[in-house]
Motif scaffolding. Sequence first.
Motif, short mmCIF file in Angstrom:
data_model
loop_
_atom_site.label_atom_id
_atom_site.label_comp_id
_atom_site.label_asym_id
_atom_site.label_seq_id
_atom_site.Cartn_x
_atom_site.Cartn_y
_atom_site.Cartn_z
N TYR A 1 0.83 -1.20 0.00
CA TYR A 1 0.00 0.00 0.00
C TYR A 1 0.87 1.25 0.00
O TYR A 1 1.87 1.34 0.73
N TYR A 2 0.47 2.21 -0.83
CA TYR A 2 1.15 3.50 -0.90
C TYR A 2 0.11 4.59 -0.59
O TYR A 2 -0.83 4.78 -1.34
N PHE A 3 0.30 5.25 0.57
CA PHE A 3 -0.61 6.30 0.99
C PHE A 3 0.07 7.65 0.80
O PHE A 3 1.11 7.91 1.40
N ASP A 4 -0.52 8.47 -0.06
CA ASP A 4 0.01 9.83 -0.27
C ASP A 4 1.48 9.77 -0.66
O ASP A 4 2.29 10.61 -0.23
N GLY A 5 1.85 8.74 -1.45
CA GLY A 5 3.23 8.58 -1.89
C GLY A 5 4.13 7.89 -0.90
O GLY A 5 5.30 7.63 -1.19
N TYR A 6 3.61 7.55 0.26
CA TYR A 6 4.40 6.92 1.33
C TYR A 6 4.20 5.40 1.28
O TYR A 6 3.07 4.91 1.25
N ASP A 7 5.31 4.66 1.26
CA ASP A 7 5.25 3.20 1.24
C ASP A 7 4.85 2.70 2.62
O ASP A 7 5.63 2.78 3.57
N ASN A 8 3.63 2.18 2.72
CA ASN A 8 3.11 1.72 4.00
C ASN A 8 3.21 0.20 4.16
O ASN A 8 2.60 -0.39 5.05
N GLY A 9 3.97 -0.46 3.26
CA GLY A 9 4.16 -1.90 3.36
C GLY A 9 2.84 -2.64 3.17
O GLY A 9 2.04 -2.32 2.31
N ASP A 10 2.62 -3.65 4.01
CA ASP A 10 1.39 -4.44 3.92
C ASP A 10 0.30 -3.94 4.87
O ASP A 10 -0.72 -4.60 5.06
N ASN A 11 0.52 -2.77 5.45
CA ASN A 11 -0.46 -2.18 6.38
C ASN A 11 -1.48 -1.38 5.58
O ASN A 11 -1.12 -0.42 4.89
N ASN A 12 -2.75 -1.74 5.69
CA ASN A 12 -3.79 -1.08 4.90
C ASN A 12 -4.47 0.06 5.64
O ASN A 12 -5.50 0.56 5.20
N ILE A 13 -3.90 0.50 6.77
CA ILE A 13 -4.46 1.61 7.54
C ILE A 13 -3.43 2.73 7.58
O ILE A 13 -2.24 2.50 7.79
#
Length: 250
Positions: free
Chosen positions: A119-131
């Motif tokens: 998951y990529y939130f706002d360009g940030y790599d969040n790994g496998d965390n979907n929150i």
Amino acid sequence: NVVVDIETGVNLNATVVPVYECTGDTPDNYVNITLEDDSIIGDVLYAIDSVDPADLQLNADFRNTAPGNHYITIAHSNGCLQTVDFVIEDFEPLTLALEQNNMNEITAIVEGGREGYTYYFDGYDNGDNNIFYVTRTDTYEVRVVDENGCSTVANIFMEFIDIEVPNFFTPDGDGQNDLWIPRNIEQYPEILIKIFDRYGRVVSEQAVDSEGWDGTYQDNELPTGDYWYVVKLNGDRDEREFVGHFTLYR
């Protein structure tokens, strides 16, 4: 007596491995054929799901095969044939929906594709965390990539609700403003709150699961007056620190 030399038979054994790659939300596929004896590569022809000589071809480039059971035919110039089975997996298109289940929190709901999502939130790599926790009022872009490399993007507008620090409290037992603690701190599980008296003595330490300070120190009620606080959010992407004072009224 007749002496006859029998040559070793040709080795047509091979492995067929499907490879999936994406240019959108559904994977393309091709097969990777590896011969056990690569010295015969110039003497063989290939076909997919057929042993008809008319279907044989020199190039083993078979792409976008339909999902299901298949086989590759390997034919040698000496007339020998070998078939190798393989399976093309069926993948649903990758879909992404965004939800706000808690304050300042984006939850990505993904279906389809192959599990192993990043998951990529706002360009940030969040790994496998979907929150993901937001830190500003804005429209956020979320992108998810599955194990095949397929990706899809969605956007959501989020209003950021910041913490609020009360400037007074009245611990008189009337059920209103009896406890002092900043509001909207649920999104900061590692938050640290320290309260000091006018002499710099720490009279209370609070955490995210605290009910709040009741105006006592070592079971003694402290007098009316101003008290100082230090609030450290200790968030993954929000490490702000707040310093100020509030008033205790009795």
